[in-house]
Design an enzyme around this catalytic site. Sequence first.
Site, PDB file in Angstrom:
ATOM      1  N   LYS A 103      -2.077  -5.467 -19.600  1.00  0.00           N
ATOM      2  CA  LYS A 103      -1.648  -6.105 -18.358  1.00  0.00           C
ATOM      3  C   LYS A 103      -2.602  -7.215 -17.951  1.00  0.00           C
ATOM      4  CE  LYS A 103       0.923  -6.900 -14.912  1.00  0.00           C
ATOM      5  NZ  LYS A 103       2.144  -7.642 -15.193  1.00  0.00           N
ATOM      6  N   GLU A 120       9.473 -19.303 -20.078  1.00  0.00           N
ATOM      7  CA  GLU A 120       9.264 -17.955 -19.535  1.00  0.00           C
ATOM      8  C   GLU A 120      10.305 -16.975 -20.074  1.00  0.00           C
ATOM      9  OE1 GLU A 120       7.717 -14.714 -17.449  1.00  0.00           O
ATOM     10  OE2 GLU A 120       6.913 -16.545 -18.333  1.00  0.00           O
ATOM     11  N   ASN A 179       1.222  -0.016   6.001  1.00  0.00           N
ATOM     12  CA  ASN A 179       1.626  -0.775   4.805  1.00  0.00           C
ATOM     13  C   ASN A 179       2.441  -1.965   5.294  1.00  0.00           C
ATOM     14  OD1 ASN A 179       2.516  -1.758   2.312  1.00  0.00           O
ATOM     15  ND2 ASN A 179       4.356  -0.483   2.417  1.00  0.00           N
ATOM     16  N   GLY A 180       2.013  -3.160   4.964  1.00  0.00           N
ATOM     17  CA  GLY A 180       2.727  -4.358   5.406  1.00  0.00           C
ATOM     18  C   GLY A 180       1.751  -5.444   5.819  1.00  0.00           C
ATOM     19  N   TRP A 224      -3.661  -1.681  -1.210  1.00  0.00           N
ATOM     20  CA  TRP A 224      -3.559  -2.884  -2.026  1.00  0.00           C
ATOM     21  C   TRP A 224      -3.915  -4.018  -1.093  1.00  0.00           C
ATOM     22  CZ3 TRP A 224      -3.093  -3.776  -7.002  1.00  0.00           C
ATOM     23  CH2 TRP A 224      -2.838  -5.083  -7.409  1.00  0.00           C
ATOM     24  N   GLU A 242       7.890 -10.812 -25.946  1.00  0.00           N
ATOM     25  CA  GLU A 242       6.788  -9.847 -25.750  1.00  0.00           C
ATOM     26  C   GLU A 242       7.274  -8.419 -25.595  1.00  0.00           C
ATOM     27  OE1 GLU A 242       5.931 -11.164 -21.147  1.00  0.00           O
ATOM     28  OE2 GLU A 242       4.336 -10.107 -22.192  1.00  0.00           O
ATOM     29  N   HIS A 277      14.287 -33.117 -32.587  1.00  0.00           N
ATOM     30  CA  HIS A 277      13.148 -33.659 -33.351  1.00  0.00           C
ATOM     31  C   HIS A 277      12.562 -32.598 -34.285  1.00  0.00           C
ATOM     32  CE1 HIS A 277      13.349 -37.225 -30.864  1.00  0.00           C
ATOM     33  NE2 HIS A 277      13.386 -36.449 -29.810  1.00  0.00           N
ATOM     34  N   ARG A 287       1.177   2.131  -6.026  1.00  0.00           N
ATOM     35  CA  ARG A 287       1.444   1.129  -4.985  1.00  0.00           C
ATOM     36  C   ARG A 287       0.196   0.333  -4.631  1.00  0.00           C
ATOM     37  NH1 ARG A 287       6.150   1.760  -2.251  1.00  0.00           N
ATOM     38  NH2 ARG A 287       5.305   0.505  -0.561  1.00  0.00           N
ATOM     39  N   CYS A 307       0.845  -1.190   0.000  1.00  0.00           N
ATOM     40  CA  CYS A 307       0.000   0.000   0.000  1.00  0.00           C
ATOM     41  C   CYS A 307       0.879   1.238   0.000  1.00  0.00           C
ATOM     42  CB  CYS A 307      -0.860   0.011   1.250  1.00  0.00           C
ATOM     43  SG  CYS A 307      -1.803  -1.487   1.489  1.00  0.00           S
ATOM     44  N   LYS A 326       9.387 -13.505 -22.243  1.00  0.00           N
ATOM     45  CA  LYS A 326       9.829 -12.153 -21.876  1.00  0.00           C
ATOM     46  C   LYS A 326      10.505 -11.463 -23.070  1.00  0.00           C
ATOM     47  CE  LYS A 326       7.806 -11.762 -19.143  1.00  0.00           C
ATOM     48  NZ  LYS A 326       6.880 -12.583 -18.460  1.00  0.00           N
TER      49      LYS A 326
HETATM   50  C1  AGP Z   1       3.200 -12.005 -19.155  1.00  0.00           C
HETATM   51  O1  AGP Z   1       4.315 -11.202 -19.132  1.00  0.00           O
HETATM   52  C2  AGP Z   1       2.041 -11.424 -19.821  1.00  0.00           C
HETATM   53  N1  AGP Z   1       1.689 -10.198 -19.281  1.00  0.00           N
HETATM   54  C3  AGP Z   1       0.852 -12.378 -19.953  1.00  0.00           C
HETATM   55  O2  AGP Z   1       1.292 -13.536 -20.608  1.00  0.00           O
HETATM   56  C4  AGP Z   1       0.210 -12.790 -18.627  1.00  0.00           C
HETATM   57  O3  AGP Z   1       1.040 -13.629 -17.911  1.00  0.00           O
HETATM   58  C5  AGP Z   1      -1.109 -13.502 -18.923  1.00  0.00           C
HETATM   59  O4  AGP Z   1      -1.959 -12.613 -19.593  1.00  0.00           O
HETATM   60  C6  AGP Z   1      -1.769 -14.023 -17.654  1.00  0.00           C
HETATM   61  O5  AGP Z   1      -2.111 -12.979 -16.805  1.00  0.00           O
HETATM   62  P1  AGP Z   1      -2.666 -13.303 -15.339  1.00  0.00           P
HETATM   63  O6  AGP Z   1      -1.557 -13.919 -14.559  1.00  0.00           O
HETATM   64  O7  AGP Z   1      -3.077 -11.963 -14.805  1.00  0.00           O
HETATM   65  O8  AGP Z   1      -3.832 -14.215 -15.488  1.00  0.00           O
END
Ligand code: AGP
Length: 607
Positions: free
Chosen positions: A602, A479, A101-102, A75, A486, A502, A28, A2, A483
């Site tokens: 996001k 992963e 906050n905590g 938060w 994207e 393969h 935050r 928070c 990164k």
């Molecule tokens: C990851 O960097 C992306 N932003 C995206 O793949 C994300 O992980 C995916 O949309 C899932 O989001 P969530 O964890 O909020 O469900």
Amino acid sequence: MCGIFGCVLKNGVAAPVVHAALKRLEYRGYDSVGEATIHEGRLFIKKDQGKIDDVHAVHNLDNLPGRIALGHTRWATHGAPSQVNAHPHTDCQNQIAVVHNGIIENFAAIRKELEELGHVFRSKTDTEVIPHLVEEKLKNGLALPEAVREVTRRLEGSYAIAVISAKEPDKIVCARKESPLVVGVAEKGIYCASDIPAFLPLTNKAVIIEDGELVVLGNNGYEIQRINDRNQVLREPEIIDWTPEMAEKQGHPHFMLKEIHEQPLCLRNTLRLQEQYLDLMATFLERATEVYLVAAGTSYHACLAASYMFSKVALLATHPVIASEFVEQHGKAVNIDSTILAVSQSGETADTLAAVECARQRAATILGLTNVVGSTLTRLSRVYVCQQSGPEIGVAATKTFTSQLSVLSQLALNVAKRRGKISHTEIEDLEEKLQQIPEIVEKILKTQEKKIKLLANKYKDKRCFFFLGRGISAATALEGKLKLLEIAYIPSLAYPAGESKHGPISLIEPGFPVIFICPKDETRKTIMGNIMEMKARGASVIAMLEEGDEETKRAVDDYVEVPRGFPEVLSPIPYVIPLQLFAYYVAVERNCDPDMPRNLAKSVTVK
Ligand code: AGP
């Protein structure tokens, strides 16, 4: 995570100053907001659920009297976003107000004790025990600073708190343990905040409050004392040369890099989760006939890694499923004996929620792991765990991924204990390593970032990358690929290394970059073979390897070292850090905006 703020103005009205400061702290946390002021011996409070602008539109957060005030933007960790759970929280007489906050870990025991003394609680938060504890101390004749000092000695967990009392209307008392707290010193007044951005437009003179310190803000400035021995601490303000925008990122050029550096703190938070929810979730998993781990994107990679953890630690078979395919792949088979563990940092991803809804309609048990209390996933889950990473602003998930892995590994350990499938020594060893994770990640950030930046510069113009790993590192490879792809827009592929021959190996030509995730674990021998296969075809091999692994260092073109002695099932946490940094620095080298990559959001709330 928070945002707290407080101010003692020499003259004038504090509420508008608090409102503006909370806006600068909104990154935050933004699910509820509140302010408290003291005026003519009375406490005035305005608080509600929702974003600051929305609450201001209804309540007018500038319209509270008085020159001493507190503010909070929330938060949620304990107690879903609501008006009653919003801060500030008060005592029974509405004389004392607290923003926090905590996480107060032992709040439940303290609350029970206070209720037996006749205190009446209004909210579901951990924070509310603080004003009631202070109330008890003031009843015993203590002055506010001493009362707060005594109260902090009862609190376990993390906190940055600010406390005011209508009975001592000329001061704010703050204290800190782990959560950040800074004081801003200006001509017109004195401020306390979770972060420098809050008061930067008002002053660039900041005093960092250290762990275990208490500070009293008043008309004559500030006084710091150590909580355990009351010794006074003299500390001059530092001059901060940041722009407000820079400050929100704590001096980092992008939220993504700031969030990568926040991981040690977030991982510590995951090690403080409420046992009872982890236990409850582990009970359901242990009893389950079949377990599906369902998620999208980065969260799916956490599920894939978790399937190795559950299998290796708890001997529990689980099915990691890409959320958007769940209905097609398992929709007809899922039933009352099925358990779904849905993982979503936002808790709002449409594909994951659709999978959950499909399973719910077939009477399956729904468990949720999320970063947002009050999100839709929490409402659809029989039991959910909030991972405590705080808001993640960068579109590319970083700190929420490693926090998910930490929580999932704790769940696997919990189930293992219940099933008695592995020895106590093995469990204790894993628990000990889990506790070491935050420091290990800190070490990687300190020792390897410069090197990774140089590697990013060296490989920034490559047109495609391979990420390869074996065992649980196959999830780390996926992963790492996501990164880079994207945020730097470089078409990349990731495979379990054994799969490369393969088909994918046909892409290899001299100078083709292949990133191997190769901790020294059971997969070592075979991964060395894969490295040689790639080298034999002229690939440029970059290895994420274990500190001191000279044999692999000799075999590859470039490498990044990760501290040794990490159990394989926890290895994705430290080994993904260099991949996050590599993707970030390649994106910056290619002038891409790491925080807001094109075409992405996001939280993907459409199917
Ligand atoms: C990851 O960097 C992306 N932003 C995206 O793949 C994300 O992980 C995916 O949309 C899932 O989001 P969530 O964890 O909020 O469900």
